[in-house]
Design a protein around this motif. Structure first.
Motif, PDB file in Angstrom:
ATOM      1  N   ASP A   1       0.843  -1.194   0.000  1.00 19.26           N
ATOM      2  CA  ASP A   1       0.000   0.000   0.000  1.00 19.26           C
ATOM      3  C   ASP A   1       0.878   1.243   0.000  1.00 19.26           C
ATOM      4  OD1 ASP A   1      -2.551  -1.253   0.041  1.00 19.26           O
ATOM      5  OD2 ASP A   1      -2.240  -1.742   2.151  1.00 19.26           O
ATOM      6  N   VAL A   2       0.504   2.211  -0.835  1.00 26.27           N
ATOM      7  CA  VAL A   2       1.260   3.450  -0.981  1.00 26.27           C
ATOM      8  C   VAL A   2       0.304   4.620  -0.774  1.00 26.27           C
ATOM      9  CG1 VAL A   2       2.734   4.815  -2.512  1.00 26.27           C
ATOM     10  CG2 VAL A   2       2.784   2.315  -2.638  1.00 26.27           C
ATOM     11  N   ARG A   3       0.723   5.567   0.080  1.00 22.84           N
ATOM     12  CA  ARG A   3      -0.112   6.742   0.363  1.00 22.84           C
ATOM     13  C   ARG A   3       0.004   7.775  -0.756  1.00 22.84           C
ATOM     14  NH1 ARG A   3       2.779   6.042   5.013  1.00 22.84           N
ATOM     15  NH2 ARG A   3       3.913   7.967   4.612  1.00 22.84           N
ATOM     16  N   THR A   4      -0.935   8.690  -0.792  1.00 25.24           N
ATOM     17  CA  THR A   4      -0.930   9.782  -1.755  1.00 25.24           C
ATOM     18  C   THR A   4       0.371  10.578  -1.647  1.00 25.24           C
ATOM     19  OG1 THR A   4      -3.314   9.960  -1.574  1.00 25.24           O
ATOM     20  CG2 THR A   4      -2.166  11.856  -2.505  1.00 25.24           C
ATOM     21  N   GLY A   5       1.037  10.787  -2.793  1.00 24.10           N
ATOM     22  CA  GLY A   5       2.253  11.586  -2.822  1.00 24.10           C
ATOM     23  C   GLY A   5       3.510  10.895  -2.338  1.00 24.10           C
ATOM     24  N   GLN A   6       3.390   9.703  -1.801  1.00 24.21           N
ATOM     25  CA  GLN A   6       4.562   8.975  -1.320  1.00 24.21           C
ATOM     26  C   GLN A   6       5.378   8.518  -2.528  1.00 24.21           C
ATOM     27  OE1 GLN A   6       3.615   5.461   1.004  1.00 24.21           O
ATOM     28  NE2 GLN A   6       5.269   5.907   2.416  1.00 24.21           N
ATOM     29  N   HIS A   7       6.703   8.611  -2.448  1.00 27.51           N
ATOM     30  CA  HIS A   7       7.572   8.236  -3.564  1.00 27.51           C
ATOM     31  C   HIS A   7       7.895   6.751  -3.482  1.00 27.51           C
ATOM     32  CE1 HIS A   7      11.564   8.838  -5.885  1.00 27.51           C
ATOM     33  NE2 HIS A   7      10.576   8.553  -6.697  1.00 27.51           N
ATOM     34  N   LEU A   8       7.651   6.026  -4.564  1.00 30.09           N
ATOM     35  CA  LEU A   8       7.870   4.584  -4.639  1.00 30.09           C
ATOM     36  C   LEU A   8       8.817   4.291  -5.802  1.00 30.09           C
ATOM     37  CD1 LEU A   8       7.108   1.522  -4.154  1.00 30.09           C
ATOM     38  CD2 LEU A   8       5.209   1.933  -5.721  1.00 30.09           C
ATOM     39  N   VAL A   9       9.855   3.507  -5.536  1.00 30.01           N
ATOM     40  CA  VAL A   9      10.768   3.037  -6.578  1.00 30.01           C
ATOM     41  C   VAL A   9      10.832   1.521  -6.442  1.00 30.01           C
ATOM     42  CG1 VAL A   9      13.121   3.089  -7.482  1.00 30.01           C
ATOM     43  CG2 VAL A   9      12.128   5.150  -6.467  1.00 30.01           C
ATOM     44  N   PHE A  10      10.692   0.797  -7.575  1.00 30.05           N
ATOM     45  CA  PHE A  10      10.826  -0.653  -7.495  1.00 30.05           C
ATOM     46  C   PHE A  10      11.481  -1.191  -8.765  1.00 30.05           C
ATOM     47  CE2 PHE A  10       6.645   0.138  -9.209  1.00 30.05           C
ATOM     48  CZ  PHE A  10       6.427  -0.839 -10.155  1.00 30.05           C
ATOM     49  N   GLU A  11      12.144  -2.362  -8.594  1.00 28.14           N
ATOM     50  CA  GLU A  11      12.859  -3.012  -9.679  1.00 28.14           C
ATOM     51  C   GLU A  11      12.839  -4.518  -9.443  1.00 28.14           C
ATOM     52  OE1 GLU A  11      17.075  -2.019  -9.646  1.00 28.14           O
ATOM     53  OE2 GLU A  11      16.917  -1.571  -7.521  1.00 28.14           O
ATOM     54  N   PRO A  12      13.043  -5.309 -10.516  1.00 27.24           N
ATOM     55  CA  PRO A  12      13.055  -6.765 -10.344  1.00 27.24           C
ATOM     56  C   PRO A  12      14.152  -7.200  -9.378  1.00 27.24           C
ATOM     57  CG  PRO A  12      12.927  -6.197 -12.670  1.00 27.24           C
ATOM     58  CD  PRO A  12      13.196  -4.926 -11.920  1.00 27.24           C
ATOM     59  N   TRP A  13      13.862  -8.242  -8.619  1.00 27.04           N
ATOM     60  CA  TRP A  13      14.836  -8.799  -7.680  1.00 27.04           C
ATOM     61  C   TRP A  13      14.868 -10.297  -7.869  1.00 27.04           C
ATOM     62  CZ3 TRP A  13      18.655  -6.983  -4.912  1.00 27.04           C
ATOM     63  CH2 TRP A  13      19.229  -7.812  -3.958  1.00 27.04           C
ATOM     64  N   PRO A  14      15.951 -10.958  -7.945  1.00 25.53           N
ATOM     65  CA  PRO A  14      17.311 -10.431  -7.889  1.00 25.53           C
ATOM     66  C   PRO A  14      17.630  -9.622  -9.143  1.00 25.53           C
ATOM     67  CG  PRO A  14      17.368 -12.781  -8.350  1.00 25.53           C
ATOM     68  CD  PRO A  14      15.940 -12.422  -8.095  1.00 25.53           C
ATOM     69  N   LEU A  15      18.618  -8.758  -9.027  1.00 28.42           N
ATOM     70  CA  LEU A  15      18.950  -7.838 -10.110  1.00 28.42           C
ATOM     71  C   LEU A  15      19.431  -8.548 -11.370  1.00 28.42           C
ATOM     72  CD1 LEU A  15      20.695  -5.027  -8.035  1.00 28.42           C
ATOM     73  CD2 LEU A  15      18.357  -5.084  -8.908  1.00 28.42           C
ATOM     74  N   VAL A  16      19.929  -9.769 -11.236  1.00 25.87           N
ATOM     75  CA  VAL A  16      20.445 -10.512 -12.393  1.00 25.87           C
ATOM     76  C   VAL A  16      19.378 -11.412 -13.015  1.00 25.87           C
ATOM     77  CG1 VAL A  16      22.829 -10.449 -11.613  1.00 25.87           C
ATOM     78  CG2 VAL A  16      21.345 -12.317 -10.874  1.00 25.87           C
TER      79      VAL A  16
END
Length: 164
Positions: free
Chosen positions: A74-89
């Protein structure tokens, strides 16, 4: 909330798609700052997600989250979210969805807002409406006053002094 780069990410590279979900290719990351509260849902794969504060809790609850298929964040209004696949390889893409929270559920007004701010806003709106009504009333009475002075719409003829 959606950028051009984000829209390009949903194009499947291998012809495999999950209906209703976006594809995040390996080696790519997404940065979101939603205008309304919602939930990031992972349909396939794993991601490393980081959200800005304020945070509560221990360890990974301080901003970093590792989500697998079937989990949500869950992400609140205006909250900054960054995501990427894991594991990176990883060589497999991640499929994810974004679901905005219904406004009735997302409302989380504080006690101060409920007890003071909302009634103050209502009072300001009521005073504004009352002021507008008062202006219209005074304008109407001023216009009606001219009607009353003129004898309710009848203009009496002048009496001449020579008449018998």
């Amino acid at each position: 909330m959606v950028t051009k780069n984000f829209l390009e990410l949903h194009q499947p590279a291998r012809g495999i798609t999950l209906s209703g979900y976006w594809e995040l290719a390996p080696g790519r990351a997404i940065s979101l700052q939603p205008r309304e509260a919602g939930a990031l849902r992972i349909a396939q794969g794993q991601v490393w997600a980081t959200v800005d504060g304020p945070h509560q809790g221990h360890g990974n609850e301080l901003g970093d989250h590792f989500l697998q298929s079937g989990q949500r964040l869950d992400v609140r209004t205006g909250q900054h979210l960054v995501f990427e696949p894991w594991p990176l390889v990883s060589e497999t893409p991640v499929y994810f969805g974004w679901t905005p929270h219904p406004s009735a559920v997302a409302v989380s007004d504080s006690r101060w807002q409920l007890a003071v701010i909302h009634p103050l806003h209502d009072l300001g709106l009521a005073l504004s409406m009352a002021g507008g009504a008062l202006v219209r009333l005074v304008t109407g009475l001023a216009g009606y006053g001219e009607y009353l002075v003129a004898g309710r719409g009848r203009v009496l003829p002048k009496l001449e002094a020579n008449q018998p």
